[in-house]
Design an enzyme around this catalytic site. Structure first.
Site, short mmCIF file in Angstrom:
data_model
loop_
_atom_site.label_atom_id
_atom_site.label_comp_id
_atom_site.label_asym_id
_atom_site.label_seq_id
_atom_site.Cartn_x
_atom_site.Cartn_y
_atom_site.Cartn_z
N THR A 122 -0.55 -5.61 -2.75
CA THR A 122 -0.98 -4.60 -3.71
C THR A 122 -0.06 -4.68 -4.92
OG1 THR A 122 -1.72 -3.21 -1.89
CG2 THR A 122 -1.33 -2.11 -4.01
N GLY A 260 1.66 9.67 4.70
CA GLY A 260 2.86 8.83 4.71
C GLY A 260 2.43 7.39 4.85
N CYS A 263 1.69 2.51 2.44
CA CYS A 263 0.87 2.31 1.24
C CYS A 263 0.74 3.55 0.35
CB CYS A 263 -0.51 1.82 1.65
SG CYS A 263 -0.45 0.16 2.34
N1 LIG Z 1 0.47 -2.50 5.66
C1 LIG Z 1 -0.76 -2.18 5.26
O1 LIG Z 1 -1.48 -1.46 5.94
C2 LIG Z 1 -1.31 -2.70 3.95
C3 LIG Z 1 -2.67 -2.56 3.68
C4 LIG Z 1 -3.17 -3.07 2.49
C5 LIG Z 1 -2.30 -3.68 1.58
N2 LIG Z 1 -0.99 -3.79 1.87
C6 LIG Z 1 -0.12 -4.49 0.90
O2 LIG Z 1 0.15 -5.80 1.39
C7 LIG Z 1 1.46 -6.21 1.02
C8 LIG Z 1 2.26 -6.59 2.26
O3 LIG Z 1 2.42 -5.43 3.06
P1 LIG Z 1 2.92 -5.52 4.57
O4 LIG Z 1 2.78 -4.16 5.15
O5 LIG Z 1 2.28 -6.65 5.25
O6 LIG Z 1 4.50 -5.85 4.32
P2 LIG Z 1 5.53 -6.41 5.38
O7 LIG Z 1 6.87 -5.95 4.89
O8 LIG Z 1 5.11 -6.08 6.78
O9 LIG Z 1 5.43 -8.00 5.25
C9 LIG Z 1 5.89 -8.72 4.16
C10 LIG Z 1 6.48 -10.03 4.70
O10 LIG Z 1 6.73 -10.92 3.61
C11 LIG Z 1 7.89 -11.67 3.91
N3 LIG Z 1 8.36 -12.29 2.67
C12 LIG Z 1 8.88 -11.69 1.57
N4 LIG Z 1 9.13 -12.62 0.62
C13 LIG Z 1 8.76 -13.82 1.11
C14 LIG Z 1 8.74 -15.15 0.59
N5 LIG Z 1 9.17 -15.42 -0.65
N6 LIG Z 1 8.29 -16.14 1.38
C15 LIG Z 1 7.84 -15.87 2.62
N7 LIG Z 1 7.82 -14.63 3.17
C16 LIG Z 1 8.27 -13.62 2.42
C17 LIG Z 1 8.81 -10.66 4.54
O11 LIG Z 1 9.82 -11.27 5.31
C18 LIG Z 1 7.83 -9.84 5.40
O12 LIG Z 1 7.74 -10.36 6.71
C19 LIG Z 1 2.05 -5.04 0.23
O13 LIG Z 1 1.83 -5.24 -1.14
C20 LIG Z 1 1.23 -3.86 0.70
O14 LIG Z 1 1.17 -2.83 -0.26
C21 LIG Z 1 -0.47 -3.33 3.03
#
Ligand SMILES: NC(=O)c1ccc[n+]([C@@H]2O[C@H](COP(=O)([O-])OP(=O)(O)OC[C@H]3O[C@@H](n4cnc5c(N)ncnc54)[C@H](O)[C@@H]3O)[C@@H](O)[C@H]2O)c1
Length: 436
Positions: A122, A260, A263
């Site tokens: 996002t 909470g 997101c």
């Molecule tokens: N969690 C949700 O329900 C959800 C839903 C829709 C959108 N999103 C969006 O998706 C994105 C990811 O969210 P998430 O909850 O999966 O986060 P998360 O923290 O669970 O996962 C992110 C991962 O990226 C890895 N990472 C960071 N930099 C890196 C790099 N340069 N190379 C390789 N790996 C790297 C981290 O180690 C981590 O494991 C965010 O922007 C979030 O807003 C999340």
């Protein structure tokens, strides 16, 4: 299609596993060595129902692989998805894009033939332009397109949501890239999922607008709940009464302790800041953010009031720590503020959560963790349901009544009926119902 997924967290891992299940060849990459080691060993680094079986099946079929380095997978990929975190930036609340930009630099160095670079994270409107600029700067001759493909899955129901989404949003400025995206999502076209192809900036903004709208709905019913308590009405009856109107819809009308999770809090805040920066303030969302922040502490005061006005020296048992059931995600969970406020007021806090306690220990190191709900409630002066895990819907109330020091039950998710709780001998408080 050959896909490289950068970031194997809640979104990257689920998305990667589902794409593999569609039949694509997927490499999920993460900087976190322990995460990749666990995945290679068949252990899930997160709790998400059904994910372990999906990952195992696709690893067995040689469609899903894991790596700590992206160079090889990116060089080979038709599409590279960026699914790294975009948390709130300390200080100003804008989205912290440092992980996205770091990934863009690394991807740029590894690109070989035509590749579609997709932001699944996002990201604020305009980020795609910056990702494109970075890649162009690092490798001026690279043949690539940058696409926005925001993700709408919900933790706890992530696989079902990904495979049966209400819609897929693709923000693309280039026909060749649109064809690659269509190919990737082809299994969903066959399901008749609406696939919306739009401008990249519109796609980026769609994600924030969706989350802000849902956060508004939650906050709306929470404020109506407060009014219900004052006027002797039942918020669940009101929510039902308005939710059946198709123009309003039934979802996200459950009164509770405030939104909470990973997101809504960060995305509403980032949208507010983006809008202010563009001199087009979103006053509704500014208000929603303020109301929701205050609400969590107000929930602690509800507990204190149920305990007769003071919790000093009392033991408060908390059931549910994660921001919602069926996840181990503790990011911005309402429990964090509620527990901090209770401790500020002098309470001793004991807690139980079916899946969240490992993550909770890092954020809440100085509370006591119980092995099960009854162990949590034993000797407690009040029991507070903060997250509506299925396991809390059928508690043994006769036992609870017998083992607690005082029969106080505060149900912040309205999972019980006030009358039956009173019949069990509890002082029962919930949200937006006239007994409170
Ligand atoms: N969690 C949700 O329900 C959800 C839903 C829709 C959108 N999103 C969006 O998706 C994105 C990811 O969210 P998430 O909850 O999966 O986060 P998360 O923290 O669970 O996962 C992110 C991962 O990226 C890895 N990472 C960071 N930099 C890196 C790099 N340069 N190379 C390789 N790996 C790297 C981290 O180690 C981590 O494991 C965010 O922007 C979030 O807003 C999340």
């Amino acid at each position: 299609m050959k896909i490289a997924m950068i970031g194997s967290g809640y979104v990257g891992l689920v998305t990667g596993a589902c794409f593999a299940d569609f039949g694509h060849q997927v490499v999920c990459i993460d900087k976190d060595l322990d995460k990749i080691a666990a995945l290679r060993g068949g252990r899930m680094p997160i709790y998400e129902p059904g994910l372990d079986a999906l990952v195992a099946d696709n690893m067995r079929e040689n469609r899903l692989f894991f790596d700590t380095e992206l160079a090889e997978a990116v060089a080979d990929a038709d599409a590279v998805f960026i699914a790294v975190g975009t948390p709130s930036r300390r200080g100003d609340g804008l989205a912290d894009l440092s992980y996205v930009y770091a990934a863009a630099h690394e991807i740029a160095r590894a690109l070989s033939s035509y590749t579609v670079v997709v932001t699944k994270s996002t990201v604020p409107v305009g980020t795609g332009d910056e990702v494109e600029r970075i890649i162009r700067e690092v490798q001026p001759s690279a043949d690539f397109a940058v696409v926005s493909n925001p993700e709408f899955l919900r933790e706890g129901a992530a696989i079902g949501d990904f495979k049966h989404p209400d819609r897929v949003v693709i923000g693309v400025e280039d026909d060749r890239a649109a064809k690659v995206m269509n190919e990737i999502y082809r299994p969903l076209y066959l399901n008749s999922t609406p696939v919306l192809v739009m401008g990249r900036r519109a796609a980026e903004l769609t994600k924030y607008a969706a989350n802000a709208f849902l956060a508004t709905k939650v906050t709306f019913i929470n404020e109506i709940a407060d009014l219900c308590e004052q006027v002797g009405a039942d918020v669940q009856e009101v929510a039902h009464g308005i939710g059946l109107d198709n123009r309003i819809g039934r979802m996200f009308l459950h009164a509770g302790p405030g939104y909470g999770g990973s997101c809504f809090p960060k995305d509403t805040l980032a949208l507010v800041k983006t809008a202010q920066d563009h001199r087009s303030p979103l006053r509704i969302i500014e208000t929603i953010v303020a109301i929701n922040d205050q609400r969590k502490r107000a929930m602690a005061h509800k507990v204190i009031a149920a305990c007769g006005g003071s919790v000093r020296g009392k033991t408060i048992a908390i059931l549910g720590l994660t921001f919602k059931p069926d996840t181990d995600d503790m990011r911005d969970a309402p429990s964090l503020s509620i527990i901090a406020s209770l401790k500020d007021a002098g309470a001793k806090v004991r807690a139980y959560d079916p899946e969240g306690m490992e993550n909770a220990r890092a954020l809440l190191p100085d509370i006591v963790y119980a092995a099960d709900p009854l162990g949590c409630a034993e000797g407690a002066d009040a029991l507070v349901i903060v997250t509506e895990w299925g396991a809390f819907r059928a508690l043994d109330f006769a036992r609870l009544r017998a083992i607690m020091a005082a029969p106080v039950l505060v149900d912040l998710r309205n999972i019980y009926e006030p009358e039956s709780m009173r019949a069990h001998g509890f002082i029962y408080r919930s949200v937006g119902r006239s007994e409170a």
